[in-house]
Write a protein that holds these residues in place. Structure first.
Motif, PDB file in Angstrom:
ATOM      1  N   ILE A 132       0.860  -1.185   0.000  1.00  0.00           N
ATOM      2  CA  ILE A 132       0.000   0.000   0.000  1.00  0.00           C
ATOM      3  C   ILE A 132       0.901   1.241   0.000  1.00  0.00           C
ATOM      4  CG2 ILE A 132      -2.021  -1.048   1.069  1.00  0.00           C
ATOM      5  CD1 ILE A 132      -1.144   0.191   3.715  1.00  0.00           C
ATOM      6  N   VAL A 133       0.332   2.346  -0.427  1.00  0.00           N
ATOM      7  CA  VAL A 133       1.134   3.562  -0.592  1.00  0.00           C
ATOM      8  C   VAL A 133       1.689   4.040   0.744  1.00  0.00           C
ATOM      9  CG1 VAL A 133       1.107   5.932  -1.417  1.00  0.00           C
ATOM     10  CG2 VAL A 133      -0.218   4.198  -2.614  1.00  0.00           C
ATOM     11  N   GLN A 134       0.911   3.862   1.793  1.00  0.00           N
ATOM     12  CA  GLN A 134       1.364   4.351   3.094  1.00  0.00           C
ATOM     13  C   GLN A 134       2.631   3.625   3.549  1.00  0.00           C
ATOM     14  OE1 GLN A 134      -1.903   4.778   5.700  1.00  0.00           O
ATOM     15  NE2 GLN A 134      -0.710   5.771   7.279  1.00  0.00           N
ATOM     16  N   THR A 135       2.726   2.344   3.198  1.00  0.00           N
ATOM     17  CA  THR A 135       3.934   1.581   3.555  1.00  0.00           C
ATOM     18  C   THR A 135       5.150   2.167   2.857  1.00  0.00           C
ATOM     19  OG1 THR A 135       2.583  -0.403   3.688  1.00  0.00           O
ATOM     20  CG2 THR A 135       4.949  -0.727   3.614  1.00  0.00           C
ATOM     21  N   ILE A 136       4.977   2.503   1.566  1.00  0.00           N
ATOM     22  CA  ILE A 136       6.083   3.083   0.805  1.00  0.00           C
ATOM     23  C   ILE A 136       6.508   4.401   1.457  1.00  0.00           C
ATOM     24  CG2 ILE A 136       6.759   4.047  -1.433  1.00  0.00           C
ATOM     25  CD1 ILE A 136       4.798   2.082  -2.734  1.00  0.00           C
ATOM     26  N   ASP A 137       5.535   5.215   1.837  1.00  0.00           N
ATOM     27  CA  ASP A 137       5.834   6.495   2.488  1.00  0.00           C
ATOM     28  C   ASP A 137       6.607   6.275   3.784  1.00  0.00           C
ATOM     29  OD1 ASP A 137       4.270   8.789   4.543  1.00  0.00           O
ATOM     30  OD2 ASP A 137       5.405   9.445   2.794  1.00  0.00           O
ATOM     31  N   LYS A 150      10.497   7.420   4.618  1.00  0.00           N
ATOM     32  CA  LYS A 150      10.756   8.308   5.755  1.00  0.00           C
ATOM     33  C   LYS A 150      11.797   7.665   6.677  1.00  0.00           C
ATOM     34  CE  LYS A 150       6.888  10.342   7.036  1.00  0.00           C
ATOM     35  NZ  LYS A 150       5.635  10.588   7.756  1.00  0.00           N
ATOM     36  N   GLU A 151      11.670   6.371   6.897  1.00  0.00           N
ATOM     37  CA  GLU A 151      12.621   5.670   7.771  1.00  0.00           C
ATOM     38  C   GLU A 151      14.033   5.788   7.227  1.00  0.00           C
ATOM     39  OE1 GLU A 151       9.554   2.193   9.280  1.00  0.00           O
ATOM     40  OE2 GLU A 151      11.328   1.606   8.112  1.00  0.00           O
ATOM     41  N   ARG A 152      14.164   5.660   5.888  1.00  0.00           N
ATOM     42  CA  ARG A 152      15.504   5.766   5.273  1.00  0.00           C
ATOM     43  C   ARG A 152      16.089   7.146   5.524  1.00  0.00           C
ATOM     44  NH1 ARG A 152      18.754   3.937   0.898  1.00  0.00           N
ATOM     45  NH2 ARG A 152      17.978   1.883   1.435  1.00  0.00           N
ATOM     46  N   PRO A 178       2.249   6.845  16.730  1.00  0.00           N
ATOM     47  CA  PRO A 178       2.912   6.325  15.512  1.00  0.00           C
ATOM     48  C   PRO A 178       2.810   7.262  14.311  1.00  0.00           C
ATOM     49  CG  PRO A 178       1.533   4.639  16.519  1.00  0.00           C
ATOM     50  CD  PRO A 178       1.228   5.927  17.221  1.00  0.00           C
ATOM     51  N   ARG A 179       1.821   8.206  14.347  1.00  0.00           N
ATOM     52  CA  ARG A 179       1.669   9.120  13.203  1.00  0.00           C
ATOM     53  C   ARG A 179       2.652  10.280  13.268  1.00  0.00           C
ATOM     54  NH1 ARG A 179      -3.415   8.527  10.388  1.00  0.00           N
ATOM     55  NH2 ARG A 179      -4.857   7.228  11.544  1.00  0.00           N
ATOM     56  N   CYS A 180       3.331  10.420  14.406  1.00  0.00           N
ATOM     57  CA  CYS A 180       4.259  11.549  14.548  1.00  0.00           C
ATOM     58  C   CYS A 180       5.483  11.325  13.678  1.00  0.00           C
ATOM     59  CB  CYS A 180       4.690  11.697  16.008  1.00  0.00           C
ATOM     60  SG  CYS A 180       3.340  12.201  17.061  1.00  0.00           S
ATOM     61  N   HIS A 181       6.053  12.432  13.198  1.00  0.00           N
ATOM     62  CA  HIS A 181       7.253  12.336  12.376  1.00  0.00           C
ATOM     63  C   HIS A 181       8.425  11.935  13.263  1.00  0.00           C
ATOM     64  CE1 HIS A 181      10.353  13.210   9.490  1.00  0.00           C
ATOM     65  NE2 HIS A 181       9.439  13.511   8.575  1.00  0.00           N
ATOM     66  N   PRO A 182       9.174  10.938  12.878  1.00  0.00           N
ATOM     67  CA  PRO A 182      10.267  10.469  13.745  1.00  0.00           C
ATOM     68  C   PRO A 182      11.348  11.516  13.994  1.00  0.00           C
ATOM     69  CG  PRO A 182      10.200   9.236  11.676  1.00  0.00           C
ATOM     70  CD  PRO A 182       9.006  10.102  11.690  1.00  0.00           C
ATOM     71  N   LEU A 183      11.530  12.447  13.069  1.00  0.00           N
ATOM     72  CA  LEU A 183      12.542  13.486  13.289  1.00  0.00           C
ATOM     73  C   LEU A 183      12.100  14.490  14.353  1.00  0.00           C
ATOM     74  CD1 LEU A 183      13.979  14.407   9.763  1.00  0.00           C
ATOM     75  CD2 LEU A 183      15.113  13.218  11.630  1.00  0.00           C
TER      76      LEU A 183
END
Lengths: 350, 188
Positions: free
Chosen positions: A64-69, A73-75, A125-130
């Protein structure tokens, strides 16, 4: 800073790293291949041939697209954290400044989610990790900006940005949350600008125009969006960051603007924004103002790599990777929705 | 009266079928455009700014409809938009903090007993903040016109069903008359 004789002592390795990361940014050929994909699995296959490699290898089909996003982001977070964990001052403080914008977004997300009665476990979990910080999970207890500051934010890096908001005893309803977001971002941007100016040298030469552009972008966007609200002119003016080219005269005109045409005329008076509205419209082949802002930003960020021995390359790398992530997610959405009419509406970087 | 099935009856039904198909195609295109514009809004602001977190929860939030559907006597639908309350526009509100603090304990306990719904901004665009991108505004316009199309399609479908029903009745009557006629000729 920016002195070629001393920069490499502490920051040369990291600049080399960032330039290496930059060379992995997708080229036009890569985008052509992605655009030709029929399914998300094809997209995954083509991404394996790029610098991303086995990014999505552990994610089973159907994607799903959200997984790609999330993976993209993790990278980015991994690469950023790799640099941040090893660098020293003042680069460390510069990189911290880059994360404050994400912290502000996370705070607003949590407050809004709490207002919508969402559980904190769903929101975190929706928060940006940075933008993660220790006190993030306790945001939901606050009922007003003053309480938010006194109970939670006073010991965080964002405390200095609350000075304009701490007098506000109003409840955190949805409008006040939005005003809080924009005031925080305004303070943050002005502070970041002052920090870059203080660093001086090539860092200031590169970063100050980029941050000024960001400030003007926010001022123009707030003005255009304020036409559909009942916000008072003085309230709107308090949200404009004052580190842009438009400060002070342009912001005065923007404050009193009544419609989008007037905003356009104001922009045309200022040299850098004279051509901003070219090609902007509501037609099917027209671009949106947001697209034009992204294009201008990409041009400025790419130019920052033309100079050496400054911190602007770190900021530029993160923003360019974000743009690349947006491009890939956009292409993935068009493929997933089987609507390729506007699949070419991404902004290539190279 | 002799039932007559004319070409006009047939054309009327065929035209309505054609219009119905055309409206369905337009509806599909509009909804497709709306979804791609929503994705564009996520492109502009990011997934964290445009997601289900910002949507209201039924039963918890008071949601004001932006359009109402009327049903006429002949079962035809019509849509009319609801004018937003001028007092509920998006603006900075001052808290009545002092008044709240001065309330007596009895009044407070009575109010606490009533489960109150939080009222959100009437325009759904404002649920996503001040900086809603152009694509989100366009998406809203597309979905609004999708609702108008749905109402048109429903009305057209009813008219089509009525026309088909009339056409079938006429055809059956004509068939009956044709069945009766051979008997009459035999008698002659």
């Amino acid at each position: 800073m920016g002195d070629m004789t001393t920069f490499n002592i502490d920051s040369g390795y990291f600049e080399g790293l960032v330039r290496g990361y930059r060379s992995g940014i997708l080229r036009r050929n890569d985008y052509h291949n992605l655009v030709e994909c029929e399914t998300l699995d094809d997209l995954k296959l083509h991404l394996q041939g790029t610098d991303y490699g086995p990014l999505l290898a552990n994610d089973p089909s159907p994607l799903i697209v959200q997984t790609i996003d999330e993976r993209l982001k993790e990278r980015l977070v991994h690469e950023f954290t790799h640099i941040r964990n090893q660098c020293v001052q003042p680069l460390a403080q510069f990189l911290d400044y880059m994360t404050y914008g994400y912290m502000i977004d996370n705070i607003i997300l949590l407050i809004t989610g709490t207002l919508r009665n969402r559980p904190i476990a769903e929101l975190l979990p929706r928060c940006h990790p940075l933008g993660q910080f220790d006190e993030l999970a306790t945001i939901s207890i606050a009922q007003s900006p003053a309480e938010l500051f006194n109970a939670v934010m006073v010991d965080t890096p964002l405390a200095p940005f609350f000075s304009e908001c701490v007098q506000d005893e109003n409840d955190l309803d949805e409008m006040n949350i939005e005003i809080l977001r924009n005031k925080l971002y305004k303070s943050y941007l002005e502070d970041f600008y002052a920090f870059c100016k203080k660093l001086g040298g090539t860092t200031a030469d590169v970063m100050c125009p980029i941050l000024a552009f960001e400030a003007d972008r926010r001022a123009i966007t707030i003005t255009i969006n304020s036409f559909r609200t009942d916000l008072l002119k003085d309230d709107i003016e308090n949200l404009y960051p004052k580190c842009g080219i438009l400060f002070p005269e342009g912001l005065k005109y923007l404050k009193n603007a009544e419609d989008r045409e007037e905003v356009r005329r104001i922009c045309e008076r200022f040299g850098p924004y004279k051509d901003l509205y070219n090609g902007v419209g509501d037609g099917p082949n027209d671009k949106t103002l947001e697209d034009k802002f992204f294009e201008e930003e990409v041009k400025m960020l790419m130019l920052s790599f033309e100079q050496q021995f400054h911190f602007g390359v770190f900021y530029a790398f993160v923003k360019l990777k974000e743009q690349e992530n947006r491009n890939i997610v956009w292409i993935a959405e068009c493929i997933a929705q089987k609507n390729k009419n506007k699949i070419d509406n991404y902004i290539p970087i190279f | 009266m002799n039932p007559v099935v004319t070409d006009e009856n047939v054309f009327e039904v065929l035209d309505k079928i054609s219009d119905y198909e055309q409206l369905l195609k337009e509806l599909c295109t509009i909804i497709q455009d709306g979804h791609i514009l929503l994705s564009r809004a996520q492109y502009d602001l990011g997934y964290s700014a445009i997601n289900s977190t910002y949507l209201p929860e039924p039963g918890v939030h008071e949601i004001t409809p932006t359009s109402l559907l009327d049903v006429s006597e002949n079962d035809r639908f019509s849509l009319h938009s609801v004018k937003p309350d001028p007092k509920s526009g998006v603006r900075k509100r001052k808290k009545g903090g002092c008044e709240d603090k001065k309330k007596s304990g009895d009044e407070k306990s009575e109010e606490e007993k009533k489960p109150s719904k939080t009222k959100l901004a009437e325009d759904p665009l404002n649920w996503f903040g001040l900086m809603a991108p152009t694509s989100l505004i366009q998406a809203q316009t597309r979905f609004k016109s999708a609702i108008e199309r749905i109402v048109e399609i429903s009305n057209l479908k009813q008219e089509l069903q009525e026309s088909l029903s009339d056409f079938e009745t006429l055809t059956k009557d004509l068939q009956k008359k044709c069945d009766v006629k051979p008997d009459e000729t035999n008698e002659d």
